[in-house]
Design a protein around this motif. Structure first.
Motif, PDB file in Angstrom:
ATOM      1  N   GLY A 187       0.748  -1.306   0.114  1.00 25.08           N
ATOM      2  CA  GLY A 187       0.007   0.020   0.034  1.00 25.08           C
ATOM      3  C   GLY A 187       0.813   1.382  -0.087  1.00 25.08           C
ATOM      4  N   SER A 188       0.634   2.051   1.050  1.00 24.71           N
ATOM      5  CA  SER A 188       1.558   3.185   1.069  1.00 24.71           C
ATOM      6  C   SER A 188       2.870   3.117   1.562  1.00 24.71           C
ATOM      7  N   GLY A 189       3.273   1.786   2.071  1.00 24.29           N
ATOM      8  CA  GLY A 189       4.438   1.497   2.280  1.00 24.29           C
ATOM      9  C   GLY A 189       4.905   1.799   4.042  1.00 24.29           C
ATOM     10  N   ILE A 204      11.372  -5.417   0.728  1.00 22.42           N
ATOM     11  CA  ILE A 204      10.588  -5.676  -0.686  1.00 22.42           C
ATOM     12  C   ILE A 204       9.181  -5.589  -0.430  1.00 22.42           C
ATOM     13  N   GLY A 205       8.504  -4.620  -1.227  1.00 27.65           N
ATOM     14  CA  GLY A 205       6.944  -4.601  -0.849  1.00 27.65           C
ATOM     15  C   GLY A 205       6.394  -5.242  -2.105  1.00 27.65           C
ATOM     16  N   SER A 212       0.784   2.392  -5.664  1.00 28.43           N
ATOM     17  CA  SER A 212       1.694   2.422  -4.481  1.00 28.43           C
ATOM     18  C   SER A 212       2.990   2.967  -4.886  1.00 28.43           C
ATOM     19  N   LYS A 213       3.345   3.042  -6.108  1.00 25.90           N
ATOM     20  CA  LYS A 213       4.729   3.713  -6.383  1.00 25.90           C
ATOM     21  C   LYS A 213       4.857   5.146  -5.642  1.00 25.90           C
ATOM     22  N   PHE A 230      14.980  -0.461  -0.471  1.00 26.14           N
ATOM     23  CA  PHE A 230      13.523  -1.072  -0.761  1.00 26.14           C
ATOM     24  C   PHE A 230      13.189  -0.987  -2.397  1.00 26.14           C
ATOM     25  N   GLU A 231      12.472  -2.012  -2.551  1.00 26.41           N
ATOM     26  CA  GLU A 231      11.924  -2.169  -3.803  1.00 26.41           C
ATOM     27  C   GLU A 231      10.588  -2.746  -3.969  1.00 26.41           C
ATOM     28  N   LEU A 232       9.608  -2.087  -4.864  1.00 26.64           N
ATOM     29  CA  LEU A 232       8.308  -2.415  -4.941  1.00 26.64           C
ATOM     30  C   LEU A 232       8.027  -3.211  -6.005  1.00 26.64           C
ATOM     31  N   ILE A 233       7.569  -4.313  -5.896  1.00 26.55           N
ATOM     32  CA  ILE A 233       7.059  -5.075  -7.051  1.00 26.55           C
ATOM     33  C   ILE A 233       5.641  -5.300  -7.294  1.00 26.55           C
TER      34      ILE A 233
END
Length: 320
Positions: A187-189, A204-205, A212-213, A230-233
């Motif tokens: 979500g918002s991290g 990792i999220g 979300s990005k 941190f990495e968003l997938i």
């Protein structure tokens, strides 16, 4: 600006979870009306409409949401109907009907700010974190171990909602300096953000929403975490082999603040994602589904260490 108001007739049992889930499909404001006044009103990011007197039955609640007149209401209403159908499998939503009221001229983008104020979380070890939106000044007379800047976009994205608080408290207790974390449904991290504040070295999220990005990095940048590892997938970890391969394994902690219908197929995957004796933190669980969730956590071979309750919400901490 012109807004259309839609009202769902439901139950007090379901009002909270419906409100939180509505935020995920793009509504601009949520109000709840029921026979009582929630105790958590001052600490919630959900926008309650309190009326001193009303004629609402004790077993009825009304959840209203607002859409800009220019939005495709048919698309949103279709998503709301699907949401209610899904939630009805886990919680008594009551009538579930949606009524449409006259268009209201309200500046919801700014007016809702009066309902969201700085709040704090007290941890079991005596430490404290304070969460402050950008339009408020901090009360500098108090001392906090963590000062967090947060502008709410959804109820589950601020740290104020019960399920998010439960996850944050569990992270603070179990996360060790240098740990790695997988945040499913980031979500918002906010949970990954707090993990870094607690000493995580990598996170990792995963999320389905491309929005979300922006939300994650806005919050990270506002809290001095622009260089965080941190990495968003984007994608569904449940059935997307590319996401699964990218996520990999060997995490110290997996946290999932999502509903039981997602936790059920997710949980059997978790032992292979965690390190030996890794920690699995789950919330998004309404209390009358707690035993059901416990059963499939244990069936997956995870050992439940703790259960914590906040209002009608439950969090489990398990070990691989």
């Amino acid at each position: 600006m012109q807004y259309n108001k839609f009202t769902i007739k439901t139950t007090p049992e379901a009002e909270d979870i419906i409100s939180a889930e509505l935020a995920e499909i793009g509504v601009d404001g949520v109000e709840i009306e029921d026979a009582g006044i929630p105790e958590e009103i001052e600490n919630s990011a959900i926008f309650y409409d309190e009326l001193p007197e009303n004629n609402i039955d004790a077993d009825t609640a009304y959840v209203s949401f607002y859409l800009e007149a220019s939005k495709d209401k048919n698309k949103v209403l279709s998503e709301v109907h699907e949401l209610l159908k899904r939630l009805s499998e886990f919680v008594n939503i009551g009538d579930g009907g949606i009524s449409v009221n006259a268009t209201e001229d309200k500046d919801w983008i700014n007016n809702w700010k009066e309902f969201f104020h700085q709040f704090s979380i007290d941890f079991d070890d005596g430490k404290k974190a304070r969460f402050t939106p950008s339009w408020e000044k901090r009360d500098d007379n108090s001392s906090y171990d963590w000062e967090i800047n947060i502008d709410p976009g959804t109820a589950f994205g601020t740290g104020a909602h019960h399920t998010t608080r439960l996850c944050i408290k569990a992270l603070e207790k179990y996360l060790k300096k240098g740990d790695s974390i997988l945040d499913i449904g980031t979500g918002s991290g906010i949970l990954s953000l707090m993990a870094f504040k607690f000493g995580a070295s990598r996170a990792i999220g995963t999320d389905l929403d491309e929005g979300s990005k922006t939300a994650v990095w806005d919050n990270f940048n506002a809290n001095g975490l622009s260089d965080a590892n941190f990495e968003l997938i984007l994608g569904n970890i449940l059935d997307d082999s590319t996401v699964q391969k990218h996520v990999g394994s060997g995490y110290d902690i997996v946290v999932a603040n999502i509903l039981p219908d997602v936790l059920e197929p997710l949980t059997p995957m978790v032992p292979s994602i965690l390190k030996e004796h890794g920690i699995y933190i789950t919330s998004g669980i309404i209390d009358d589904k707690a035993d059901y969730v416990r059963s499939f956590i244990e069936k997956a071979g995870l050992k439940i260490l703790e259960r914590h309750d906040d209002g009608e919400w439950v969090c489990y901490v398990s070990e691989a």
